[in-house]
Design a protein around this motif. Structure first.
Motif, PDB file in Angstrom:
ATOM      1  N   THR A   1       0.792  -1.070   0.177  1.00  0.00           N
ATOM      2  CA  THR A   1       0.013   0.138   0.353  1.00  0.00           C
ATOM      3  C   THR A   1       0.645   1.924  -0.437  1.00  0.00           C
ATOM      4  O   THR A   1       0.762   2.608  -0.657  1.00  0.00           O
ATOM      5  N   GLU A   2       2.335   0.822   1.175  1.00  0.00           N
ATOM      6  CA  GLU A   2       2.908   2.599   1.003  1.00  0.00           C
ATOM      7  C   GLU A   2       3.470   2.821  -0.495  1.00  0.00           C
ATOM      8  O   GLU A   2       3.633   3.927  -1.086  1.00  0.00           O
ATOM      9  N   GLU A   3       4.044   1.602  -1.256  1.00  0.00           N
ATOM     10  CA  GLU A   3       4.553   1.317  -1.919  1.00  0.00           C
ATOM     11  C   GLU A   3       3.337   2.407  -3.369  1.00  0.00           C
ATOM     12  O   GLU A   3       3.543   2.771  -4.448  1.00  0.00           O
ATOM     13  N   MET A   4       2.315   1.552  -2.820  1.00  0.00           N
ATOM     14  CA  MET A   4       1.145   2.187  -3.973  1.00  0.00           C
ATOM     15  C   MET A   4       0.707   3.858  -4.303  1.00  0.00           C
ATOM     16  O   MET A   4       0.875   4.605  -4.638  1.00  0.00           O
ATOM     17  N   PHE A   5       0.713   3.965  -2.753  1.00  0.00           N
ATOM     18  CA  PHE A   5       0.364   5.915  -2.353  1.00  0.00           C
ATOM     19  C   PHE A   5       2.089   6.478  -3.058  1.00  0.00           C
ATOM     20  O   PHE A   5       2.010   8.030  -3.716  1.00  0.00           O
ATOM     21  N   ALA A   6       3.710   5.688  -3.284  1.00  0.00           N
ATOM     22  CA  ALA A   6       4.576   6.373  -3.429  1.00  0.00           C
ATOM     23  C   ALA A   6       4.079   6.545  -5.072  1.00  0.00           C
ATOM     24  O   ALA A   6       4.658   7.563  -5.390  1.00  0.00           O
ATOM     25  N   GLU A   7       4.051   5.187  -5.848  1.00  0.00           N
ATOM     26  CA  GLU A   7       3.521   5.768  -7.340  1.00  0.00           C
ATOM     27  C   GLU A   7       2.907   7.087  -7.610  1.00  0.00           C
ATOM     28  O   GLU A   7       3.223   7.235  -8.453  1.00  0.00           O
ATOM     29  N   GLN A   8       1.657   7.009  -6.767  1.00  0.00           N
ATOM     30  CA  GLN A   8       0.927   7.407  -7.185  1.00  0.00           C
ATOM     31  C   GLN A   8       1.976   9.123  -7.136  1.00  0.00           C
ATOM     32  O   GLN A   8       1.375  10.032  -7.757  1.00  0.00           O
ATOM     33  N   PHE A   9       2.577   9.332  -5.459  1.00  0.00           N
ATOM     34  CA  PHE A   9       2.697  10.550  -5.433  1.00  0.00           C
ATOM     35  C   PHE A   9       3.662  11.438  -7.067  1.00  0.00           C
ATOM     36  O   PHE A   9       3.990  12.060  -7.650  1.00  0.00           O
ATOM     37  N   GLU A  10       4.380   9.750  -7.126  1.00  0.00           N
ATOM     38  CA  GLU A  10       5.743  10.365  -8.328  1.00  0.00           C
ATOM     39  C   GLU A  10       5.138  10.463  -9.906  1.00  0.00           C
ATOM     40  O   GLU A  10       5.628  11.401 -10.672  1.00  0.00           O
ATOM     41  N   GLN A  11       4.209   9.903  -9.800  1.00  0.00           N
ATOM     42  CA  GLN A  11       2.842  10.125 -10.986  1.00  0.00           C
ATOM     43  C   GLN A  11       3.019  11.513 -11.074  1.00  0.00           C
ATOM     44  O   GLN A  11       2.352  12.098 -12.010  1.00  0.00           O
ATOM     45  N   ALA A  12       1.878  11.930  -9.736  1.00  0.00           N
ATOM     46  CA  ALA A  12       2.019  13.202  -9.911  1.00  0.00           C
ATOM     47  C   ALA A  12       3.035  14.349 -10.189  1.00  0.00           C
ATOM     48  O   ALA A  12       2.539  15.057 -10.379  1.00  0.00           O
ATOM     49  N   ARG A  13       4.228  14.423  -9.256  1.00  0.00           N
ATOM     50  CA  ARG A  13       5.321  14.903  -9.347  1.00  0.00           C
ATOM     51  C   ARG A  13       5.636  15.034 -11.097  1.00  0.00           C
ATOM     52  O   ARG A  13       5.891  16.339 -11.913  1.00  0.00           O
TER      53      ARG A  13
ATOM     54  N   ALA B   1       8.477   8.408  -2.316  1.00  0.00           N
ATOM     55  CA  ALA B   1       8.483   7.401  -1.175  1.00  0.00           C
ATOM     56  C   ALA B   1       8.084   7.875  -0.473  1.00  0.00           C
ATOM     57  O   ALA B   1       7.899   7.428   0.999  1.00  0.00           O
ATOM     58  N   PHE B   2       9.318   9.473   0.506  1.00  0.00           N
ATOM     59  CA  PHE B   2       8.789  10.369   1.386  1.00  0.00           C
ATOM     60  C   PHE B   2       6.886  10.087   2.062  1.00  0.00           C
ATOM     61  O   PHE B   2       6.220   9.530   2.657  1.00  0.00           O
ATOM     62  N   LEU B   3       6.628  10.442   0.851  1.00  0.00           N
ATOM     63  CA  LEU B   3       5.586  11.364   0.685  1.00  0.00           C
ATOM     64  C   LEU B   3       4.211   9.742   0.935  1.00  0.00           C
ATOM     65  O   LEU B   3       3.344   9.763   2.065  1.00  0.00           O
ATOM     66  N   GLY B   4       4.885   8.871   0.250  1.00  0.00           N
ATOM     67  CA  GLY B   4       3.844   7.501   0.064  1.00  0.00           C
ATOM     68  C   GLY B   4       3.634   6.866   1.777  1.00  0.00           C
ATOM     69  O   GLY B   4       2.668   6.883   2.828  1.00  0.00           O
ATOM     70  N   ALA B   5       5.245   7.080   2.620  1.00  0.00           N
ATOM     71  CA  ALA B   5       5.407   6.642   3.995  1.00  0.00           C
ATOM     72  C   ALA B   5       4.261   7.601   4.173  1.00  0.00           C
ATOM     73  O   ALA B   5       3.622   6.903   6.047  1.00  0.00           O
ATOM     74  N   TRP B   6       4.477   9.105   4.808  1.00  0.00           N
ATOM     75  CA  TRP B   6       3.704   9.517   5.302  1.00  0.00           C
ATOM     76  C   TRP B   6       2.220   9.725   5.365  1.00  0.00           C
ATOM     77  O   TRP B   6       1.213   9.579   6.669  1.00  0.00           O
ATOM     78  N   LEU B   7       1.675   9.438   4.319  1.00  0.00           N
ATOM     79  CA  LEU B   7       0.864   9.275   3.712  1.00  0.00           C
ATOM     80  C   LEU B   7      -0.126   7.715   4.145  1.00  0.00           C
ATOM     81  O   LEU B   7      -1.334   8.025   5.152  1.00  0.00           O
ATOM     82  N   GLN B   8       1.018   6.827   4.662  1.00  0.00           N
ATOM     83  CA  GLN B   8       0.198   5.474   4.966  1.00  0.00           C
ATOM     84  C   GLN B   8      -0.136   5.986   6.068  1.00  0.00           C
ATOM     85  O   GLN B   8      -0.927   5.184   7.349  1.00  0.00           O
ATOM     86  N   ALA B   9       1.168   6.725   7.587  1.00  0.00           N
ATOM     87  CA  ALA B   9       1.194   6.595   8.595  1.00  0.00           C
ATOM     88  C   ALA B   9       0.249   7.700   9.152  1.00  0.00           C
ATOM     89  O   ALA B   9      -0.454   7.320  10.107  1.00  0.00           O
ATOM     90  N   GLU B  10      -0.651   8.949   8.220  1.00  0.00           N
ATOM     91  CA  GLU B  10      -1.593   9.394   8.473  1.00  0.00           C
ATOM     92  C   GLU B  10      -2.935   8.240   8.685  1.00  0.00           C
ATOM     93  O   GLU B  10      -3.688   9.033   9.848  1.00  0.00           O
ATOM     94  N   ILE B  11      -3.231   7.552   7.965  1.00  0.00           N
ATOM     95  CA  ILE B  11      -3.713   7.104   7.175  1.00  0.00           C
ATOM     96  C   ILE B  11      -4.276   6.475   8.900  1.00  0.00           C
ATOM     97  O   ILE B  11      -5.167   6.202   9.664  1.00  0.00           O
TER      98      ILE B  11
END
Length: 92
Positions: free
Chosen positions: A25-37, A49-59
């Motif tokens: 799930t964290e990797e999927m979030f990171a991929e989405q943030f990479e696409q957005a970047r 990668a950091f943003l994916g981890a951050w979003l996972q931790a927040e959720i």
């Protein structure tokens, strides 16, 4: 998250599966943030990668809080706040 922390000692195989799912799930979030970047929706210096981890931790935090919260409204406001912070990333 609860599965990962509680299964560690009693069910290591299940704990491993739960941990793998969280990692995916964290990797999927990171991929989405990479696409957005890549699309210019996030600054070039954003760290997907950091943003994916951050979003996972927040959720995970909101899910944990939801177990003790006495109102769905408060949990909803927290989730809305998280969504707003994600939208804010576009303006940084």
């Amino acid at each position: 998250m609860k599965s990962v922390t509680e299964l560690h000692a009693t069910e290591p195989k299940l704990q491993s599966v739960a941990s793998d799912l969280l990692d995916a799930t964290e990797e999927m979030f990171a991929e989405q943030f990479e696409q957005a970047r890549s699309a210019g929706e996030l600054p070039d210096e954003a760290d997907p990668a950091f943003l994916g981890a951050w979003l996972q931790a927040e959720i995970m935090g909101i899910r944990t809080y939801a177990q003790k919260a006495n109102t769905a409204e408060r949990v909803s406001r927290l989730a809305d706040g998280l969504a707003e912070r994600v939208r804010y990333l576009k303006t940084v």
